[in-house]
Write a protein that holds these residues in place. Structure first.
Motif, PDB file in Angstrom:
ATOM      1  N   THR A   1       0.835  -1.204   0.000  1.00 47.29           N
ATOM      2  CA  THR A   1       0.000   0.000   0.000  1.00 47.29           C
ATOM      3  C   THR A   1       0.872   1.257   0.000  1.00 47.29           C
ATOM      4  N   LEU A   2       2.007   1.183   0.675  1.00 48.73           N
ATOM      5  CA  LEU A   2       2.942   2.316   0.653  1.00 48.73           C
ATOM      6  C   LEU A   2       3.465   2.542  -0.759  1.00 48.73           C
ATOM      7  N   TYR A   3       3.855   1.438  -1.423  1.00 45.19           N
ATOM      8  CA  TYR A   3       4.362   1.526  -2.797  1.00 45.19           C
ATOM      9  C   TYR A   3       3.304   2.149  -3.710  1.00 45.19           C
ATOM     10  N   ALA A   4       2.082   1.607  -3.617  1.00 49.93           N
ATOM     11  CA  ALA A   4       1.017   2.078  -4.501  1.00 49.93           C
ATOM     12  C   ALA A   4       0.731   3.560  -4.259  1.00 49.93           C
ATOM     13  N   THR A   5       0.671   3.951  -3.001  1.00 45.95           N
ATOM     14  CA  THR A   5       0.230   5.307  -2.683  1.00 45.95           C
ATOM     15  C   THR A   5       1.343   6.336  -2.871  1.00 45.95           C
ATOM     16  N   SER A   6       2.543   6.016  -2.381  1.00 43.68           N
ATOM     17  CA  SER A   6       3.596   7.034  -2.455  1.00 43.68           C
ATOM     18  C   SER A   6       4.017   7.277  -3.900  1.00 43.68           C
ATOM     19  N   PHE A   7       4.194   6.222  -4.678  1.00 42.81           N
ATOM     20  CA  PHE A   7       4.648   6.426  -6.050  1.00 42.81           C
ATOM     21  C   PHE A   7       3.613   7.197  -6.859  1.00 42.81           C
ATOM     22  N   SER A   8       2.330   6.974  -6.552  1.00 36.68           N
ATOM     23  CA  SER A   8       1.292   7.667  -7.314  1.00 36.68           C
ATOM     24  C   SER A   8       1.125   9.109  -6.851  1.00 36.68           C
ATOM     25  N   THR A   9       1.141   9.351  -5.533  1.00 36.74           N
ATOM     26  CA  THR A   9       0.955  10.741  -5.097  1.00 36.74           C
ATOM     27  C   THR A   9       2.147  11.600  -5.511  1.00 36.74           C
ATOM     28  N   PHE A  10       3.329  11.013  -5.541  1.00 42.05           N
ATOM     29  CA  PHE A  10       4.512  11.780  -5.962  1.00 42.05           C
ATOM     30  C   PHE A  10       4.724  11.678  -7.477  1.00 42.05           C
ATOM     31  N   TYR A  11       3.647  11.467  -8.244  1.00 43.56           N
ATOM     32  CA  TYR A  11       3.790  11.072  -9.643  1.00 43.56           C
ATOM     33  C   TYR A  11       4.788  11.914 -10.427  1.00 43.56           C
ATOM     34  N   VAL A  12       4.563  13.225 -10.463  1.00 45.27           N
ATOM     35  CA  VAL A  12       5.397  14.068 -11.323  1.00 45.27           C
ATOM     36  C   VAL A  12       6.854  13.996 -10.873  1.00 45.27           C
TER      37      VAL A  12
ATOM     38  N   THR B   1       3.586   4.024  -9.996  1.00 45.89           N
ATOM     39  CA  THR B   1       3.238   5.386 -10.402  1.00 45.89           C
ATOM     40  C   THR B   1       1.921   5.430 -11.171  1.00 45.89           C
ATOM     41  N   ASN B   2       1.591   4.388 -11.911  1.00 41.79           N
ATOM     42  CA  ASN B   2       0.415   4.464 -12.763  1.00 41.79           C
ATOM     43  C   ASN B   2      -0.688   3.462 -12.452  1.00 41.79           C
ATOM     44  N   TRP B   3      -0.387   2.460 -11.644  1.00 41.45           N
ATOM     45  CA  TRP B   3      -1.381   1.413 -11.392  1.00 41.45           C
ATOM     46  C   TRP B   3      -1.522   1.187  -9.894  1.00 41.45           C
ATOM     47  N   SER B   4      -1.894   2.264  -9.188  1.00 40.10           N
ATOM     48  CA  SER B   4      -1.919   2.200  -7.727  1.00 40.10           C
ATOM     49  C   SER B   4      -2.902   1.156  -7.231  1.00 40.10           C
ATOM     50  N   MET B   5      -4.095   1.114  -7.830  1.00 40.08           N
ATOM     51  CA  MET B   5      -5.092   0.164  -7.341  1.00 40.08           C
ATOM     52  C   MET B   5      -4.606  -1.259  -7.581  1.00 40.08           C
ATOM     53  N   TYR B   6      -4.018  -1.478  -8.737  1.00 36.86           N
ATOM     54  CA  TYR B   6      -3.455  -2.791  -9.030  1.00 36.86           C
ATOM     55  C   TYR B   6      -2.383  -3.147  -8.004  1.00 36.86           C
ATOM     56  N   SER B   7      -1.465  -2.209  -7.744  1.00 34.02           N
ATOM     57  CA  SER B   7      -0.361  -2.480  -6.820  1.00 34.02           C
ATOM     58  C   SER B   7      -0.882  -2.770  -5.423  1.00 34.02           C
ATOM     59  N   HIS B   8      -1.878  -2.010  -5.018  1.00 34.31           N
ATOM     60  CA  HIS B   8      -2.466  -2.245  -3.712  1.00 34.31           C
ATOM     61  C   HIS B   8      -3.159  -3.604  -3.672  1.00 34.31           C
ATOM     62  N   PHE B   9      -3.845  -3.925  -4.759  1.00 30.19           N
ATOM     63  CA  PHE B   9      -4.693  -5.115  -4.803  1.00 30.19           C
ATOM     64  C   PHE B   9      -3.873  -6.405  -4.818  1.00 30.19           C
ATOM     65  N   VAL B  10      -2.736  -6.409  -5.541  1.00 31.57           N
ATOM     66  CA  VAL B  10      -1.969  -7.650  -5.658  1.00 31.57           C
ATOM     67  C   VAL B  10      -0.532  -7.526  -5.181  1.00 31.57           C
ATOM     68  N   GLY B  11      -0.153  -6.366  -4.635  1.00 33.82           N
ATOM     69  CA  GLY B  11       1.237  -6.178  -4.228  1.00 33.82           C
ATOM     70  C   GLY B  11       1.743  -7.283  -3.314  1.00 33.82           C
ATOM     71  N   ASP B  12       0.857  -7.806  -2.468  1.00 32.66           N
ATOM     72  CA  ASP B  12       1.268  -8.817  -1.501  1.00 32.66           C
ATOM     73  C   ASP B  12       1.767 -10.076  -2.195  1.00 32.66           C
ATOM     74  N   VAL B  13       1.240 -10.375  -3.368  1.00 29.25           N
ATOM     75  CA  VAL B  13       1.689 -11.578  -4.066  1.00 29.25           C
ATOM     76  C   VAL B  13       2.508 -11.242  -5.304  1.00 29.25           C
ATOM     77  N   PHE B  14       2.179 -10.149  -5.985  1.00 31.14           N
ATOM     78  CA  PHE B  14       2.859  -9.788  -7.228  1.00 31.14           C
ATOM     79  C   PHE B  14       4.204  -9.124  -6.956  1.00 31.14           C
ATOM     80  N   GLY B  15       4.292  -8.368  -5.870  1.00 32.41           N
ATOM     81  CA  GLY B  15       5.552  -7.687  -5.558  1.00 32.41           C
ATOM     82  C   GLY B  15       6.651  -8.667  -5.184  1.00 32.41           C
ATOM     83  N   THR B  16       6.249  -9.807  -4.612  1.00 33.59           N
ATOM     84  CA  THR B  16       7.241 -10.741  -4.102  1.00 33.59           C
ATOM     85  C   THR B  16       8.176 -11.282  -5.186  1.00 33.59           C
TER      86      THR B  16
END
Lengths: 379, 537, 65
Positions: free
Chosen positions: A77-88, B81-96
């Protein structure tokens, strides 16, 4: 302590280790890139400086890739949120980062001064910009970031990207990061190149170390006065990893010193950082370059872990929805995932350290400026 | 509410950066292994010409590798940077797997690539050979973990959706690694890289032979590449067939789109469409020419099993969509109330949740709760239609890839035959053909990527998370900024890369030395064929 | 002594190879195929080059190389 909590803490620690490894190793190469135009006055001198890190920059850069992958897996969730909020900002980082592999590989393959001068500028950009962004990210996170989540876990950004680049505290942190990278890169050149490159690198490195120490001190005072974040209700560290049902969080001036007040032994960490920057500059002046390199690494450890310890357990607090702040407890992966990642890290980290050390040993020694001209493998 | 323009722009950016990245990856995968093969010959025979070959192809490897690394950085960060929902949704298995890739493979590859280029004078022959093998191993292990991650998107095993954390939680590393899709994908992709690199080496060697330059060098490189490529092409075709069968079992919408099957097949007569003009709008072919009796055994490896067609698959999706809508509504309720009733309601239909998420796109205001009884059939209709990927793209990408694959087989077969008979210079046509074919395997790989990833649509995680829900909530301006930036930078990159590749390929291996015979060093170099050691050896 | 160490080292590599083959053969047939296939591809390509070194000058252009 419950197993899941232990795993979360271990991975928060490993995140710190990774960021430190990234800062030391990639920062060193980027420092060399930033100062390339200044330590090398002729083409051969510049090539000598590049070849000092030539065999290693590629391996070092993996710290950056691994950092991305590990945040993705351990704190999705940190990865998803931080990378997106800091997009530019992140995209600027990427644009400058990706110049570097090409600059190394392509610069010296064409014997034309305009071609090489272009790549020398690319080195400057791809050294200074990423390090600045790296430091500024810490600055932004310390101040809190404007974001909130909807019910399904999707984030929404609540402030403009211009703020992330241009707020004074982030600029301070960014400059400090650039200064430390100049210190580390300069130290490497002192060890691996001949005069007069080494002497010029030493001057830049010493200046970098001193400026970093000064900025670290100013930053420390600033942090002690700024509004930090603190839980106002007890929180269960073993909670399911989601920011959607977080406990109450308040913003208070001086809150980032809370951990230091609770555990005074922690003051040793910022002290170690200071020691690294000041003693490192002295060691470098006295001719102990290897010691200076390790003190530079200590400075990075001190800096990054100071931020980590001050914020723990917060990772990326939210200014607009403080209860949805990302913490070590609510942004981590599952217990199963963290366990397996730990197993892999325990197996492969010693191996990586062993063969990286071997690679440095094989390529040890100074880069001879006049032999570069004849060696067609060199950069 | 999801901005569909942003989703489309995010898709465009990801597709462009991934396709661009994949211009360089196949060559890295294959050339590292070819370098290892050539250096093996050097260590066995001790002939310095093989050292020159390793160094020359190693230099071209380096030029290509730099771009592979640079563009790979983009990919590692673009999920966040571009797929936040995806990263949140599967990061636990896809990030590994991505993290393990860094730990296990990329570190190995990148550390030793420095030694491979710089370590010639500092390592013994066997030690340098070991370093080269480690680079080859590292780059292919990299591909392995990336494709394990990709395999999860295609066929999500080893994880379950957890309503408390609102994401897929990792449940089995074993299932993830040994997923049938991941296995077949890795082998097919890695070997496709071997084919690309073999064609690259063979084509440039053919250029020297045509120009009567560096003939000893080129004949040897050509021989190695031709044999390497011939076996690899055979393997890649076989493995492509395995992948097709795995799609038939696991991703029926993909295989139906690939073969342009509007209706379920009637074995055994069903023809395999050689050429057709599928029209997605009317769900029929404008025309088609097929080979009867071929399709059923080709895809199912039997003469009796039917293959489900698109219209039937849409019908099958309809009840799942209705259930999925219930699941998502219950999930939303559970997120608000945390009540066990809501959770029980969600559990009843949880396996169809993805179809409910997909239906959001067609619900009034993208809100499932706003669907009235009267709306429902329309929403279900449009959602069912959306479960099928674009047939035209799928059909033709697959056919181009396949035709190219068989063309490579022919080229490599002739090339290997004439090379083994030492008759290459009498057959300039095969040399010309080899040269002209250099870029085609990479092109085939790109089409392969399109078949795999376009065929996965409309999902990012097959059956669980629709693409349109996966993207970050950016504004259009952000996307335009990054897209224009990538376009400019990547264009400069490819220009610089091609310039250097052509420059160094034209210059050829370190010249001149081969003309002045000198006594050679090394234990086995009895016969150096008039080939001298370099001063830096 | 050195021979003995080499022998033990090779025996260990063999044991590891067998272990990988058994695990991969059971659960990852395609992974196993990749291991065997890639080894074969490398060896055959290398053998082709070694063959070129031994091909007699009677070959049409063999002597020129």
């Amino acid at each position: 302590m419950e197993l899941y909590v232990a795993l979360k803490v271990i991975w928060a620690f490993l995140l710190g280790v990774l960021l430190t490894g990234l800062a030391v190793m990639v920062g060193m190469d980027m420092g060399v890139g930033t100062m390339l135009r200044f330590v090398g006055r002729s083409d051969l001198e510049r090539r000598a400086a590049l070849n000092a890190i030539g065999p290693h920059w590629d391996g070092n850069q993996v710290w950056f890739v691994l950092g991305g992958g590990a945040i993705f897996a351990a704190f999705p969730t940190l990865y998803a949120t931080s990378f997106s909020t800091f997009y530019v900002v992140m995209i600027l980082l990427l644009f400058s980062m990706i110049l570097r592999p090409l600059a190394f590989e392509y610069r010296s393959k064409v014997d034309a001064s305009r071609w090489r001068a272009t790549w020398d500028w690319a080195f400057l950009v791809s050294g200074a910009v990423p390090m600045f962004v790296f430091g500024a990210a810490f600055g932004n996170v310390l101040q809190g970031v404007g974001f909130h989540f909807t019910w399904d876990g999707q984030y929404f950004q609540d402030e403009s990207f211009i703020w992330y680049l241009l707020n004074p505290f982030a600029i301070l942190c960014g400059l400090m990061s650039v200064a430390l990278s100049l210190y580390q890169g300069g130290t490497m050149l002192v060890m691996r190149t001949e005069q007069p490159i080494a002497a010029r690198a030493e001057r830049i490195a010493v200046a970098g170390g001193r400026i970093a120490a000064l900025l670290f001190a100013i930053g420390g005072i600033w942090v002690s006065l700024m509004k930090g974040f603190v839980f106002t209700a007890p929180v269960d560290p073993a909670m399911a990893a989601t920011p959607l049902h977080g406990p109450a969080v308040a913003r208070q001036a001086g809150a980032w010193l809370g951990n230091f007040h609770a555990h005074p032994a922690l003051w040793a960490i910022p002290a170690a950082g200071f020691l690294g920057m000041i003693a490192g500059s002295l060691a470098l002046r006295a001719g102990f370059a290897v010691l200076g390199w390790w003190l530079g690494a200590l400075a990075w450890v001190g800096t990054i872990f100071t931020v980590g310890v001050a914020m723990f357990p917060f990772l990326m607090p939210s200014t607009t929805a403080p209860a949805q702040s990302l913490t070590v407890w609510n942004a981590s992966g599952s217990a199963y995932n963290l366990t397996w990642m730990l197993v892999f890290a325990l197996i492969f980290t010693p191996a990586i350290i062993a063969y990286t050390g071997w690679a440095f040993r094989v390529m040890r020694g100074r880069v001879k400026t006049d032999s570069i001209a004849h060696d067609e493998h060199s950069y | 509410m999801t901005n569909l323009t942003v989703v489309e722009l995010s898709r465009l950016q990801f597709a462009l950066t991934a396709l661009y990245h994949f211009l360089f990856v196949p060559l890295t995968l294959g050339l590292s292994v070819i370098l290892a093969a050539i250096e093996t010959v050097y260590v066995i025979t001790g002939k310095p010409i093989y050292k020159d070959m390793t160094q020359f192809w190693g230099k071209l490897f380096g030029i290509n590798f730099a771009l592979g690394v640079a563009t790979g950085l983009t990919m590692e960060f673009e999920f966040g940077t571009n797929w936040s929902m995806y990263s949140h949704f599967v990061g636990d298995v896809f990030g590994t797997p991505l993290a393990i890739e860094g730990l296990m493979a990329f570190f190995l590859e990148s550390t030793f690539v420095g030694l491979m280029i710089f370590g010639w004078d500092r390592l013994s022959r066997p030690a340098h050979l070991a370093v080269t093998y480690l680079v080859a191993l590292g780059s292919n292990l990299s591909a392995l973990w990336i494709l394990i991650a990709n395999g999860f998107m295609q066929y999500p095993v080893g994880a379950r959706f957890d309503p408390d954390t609102m994401r897929m939680q990792f449940t089995s590393l074993y299932d993830l690694i040994f997923s049938e899709d991941a296995q077949a994908k890795f082998v097919h992709t890695s070997i496709a890289g071997f084919v690309s690199a073999a064609m690259f080496v063979m084509g440039i060697s053919a250029y020297y032979l045509l120009n009567k330059r560096h003939r000893a060098f080129a004949a040897r490189s050509f021989r190695i590449a031709a044999l390497f490529g011939l076996i690899s092409t055979l393997a890649v075709i076989t493995l492509g067939d395995a992948l097709g069968r795995s799609d038939y079992l696991l991703q029926q919408t993909k295989i139906a789109a690939i073969e342009g099957l509007w209706h379920t097949t009637k074995p055994p007569y069903e023809p395999w469409k050689l050429v057709a003009l599928p029209d997605d709008a009317t769900q029929s072919d404008v025309f088609s020419i097929g080979l009867p009796y071929v399709l059923t055994p080709l895809v199912t490896h039997s003469f009796t099993e039917p293959i489900p067609g698109i219209i039937e698959l849409e019908q099958e999706a309809r009840p799942k969509i209705v259930n999925g809508i219930q699941a998502v509504l219950a999930l939303h309720d559970y997120a608000r109330t945390r009540s066990p009733e809501a959770l029980a309601a969600f559990r009843k239909n949880e396996d169809d949740m993805g179809y409910g998420l997909l239906a959001q796109r067609y619900a009034p205001g993208q809100d499932l709760a706003a669907i009235t009884k009267a709306d429902l059939p329309g929403v279900v209709d449009r959602t069912a239609r959306a479960t099928i990927p674009n047939v035209f793209v799928e059909f033709w990408s697959f056919r181009i890839m396949m035709a190219l694959g068989f063309a490579f087989l022919a080229v490599f077969a002739f090339a290997a035959y004439f090379s083994l008979r030492n008759r290459l210079e009498r057959q300039p046509w095969i040399l010309w053909l080899a040269m002209l074919f250099i870029p085609l395997p990479v092109l085939a790989s790109e089409f392969g990527w399109i078949v795999a990833e376009n065929g996965r649509q409309p999902w990012t995680v097959f059956g669980w998370l629709p693409t349109f829900q996966s993207a970050s909530t950016h504004s259009v301006g952000y996307l335009l900024f990054s897209l224009i930036g990538f376009a400019l930078i990547y264009t400069c990159f490819i220009a610089a890369e091609l310039y250097l590749m052509f420059k160094y390929a034209r210059i050829g291996p370190a010249t001149g030395a081969s003309e002045t015979p000198q006594p050679a060093a090394g234990p086995h170099s009895a016969d150096t064929s008039g080939y001298a050691e370099k001063p830096w050896q | 002594m050195e021979t003995f160490i080499k022998f033990v080292a090779l025996a260990l590599i063999l044991a590891l190879a067998l272990f990988i083959a058994v695990v991969a053969g059971d659960d990852g047939p395609w992974y196993f195929a990749w291991l065997v296939g890639t080894t074969m591809i490398v060896l055959i390509a290398a053998a082709g080059a070694v063959l070129l070194e031994t091909q007699s000058p009677s070959g049409e252009t063999g002597s020129e190389f």
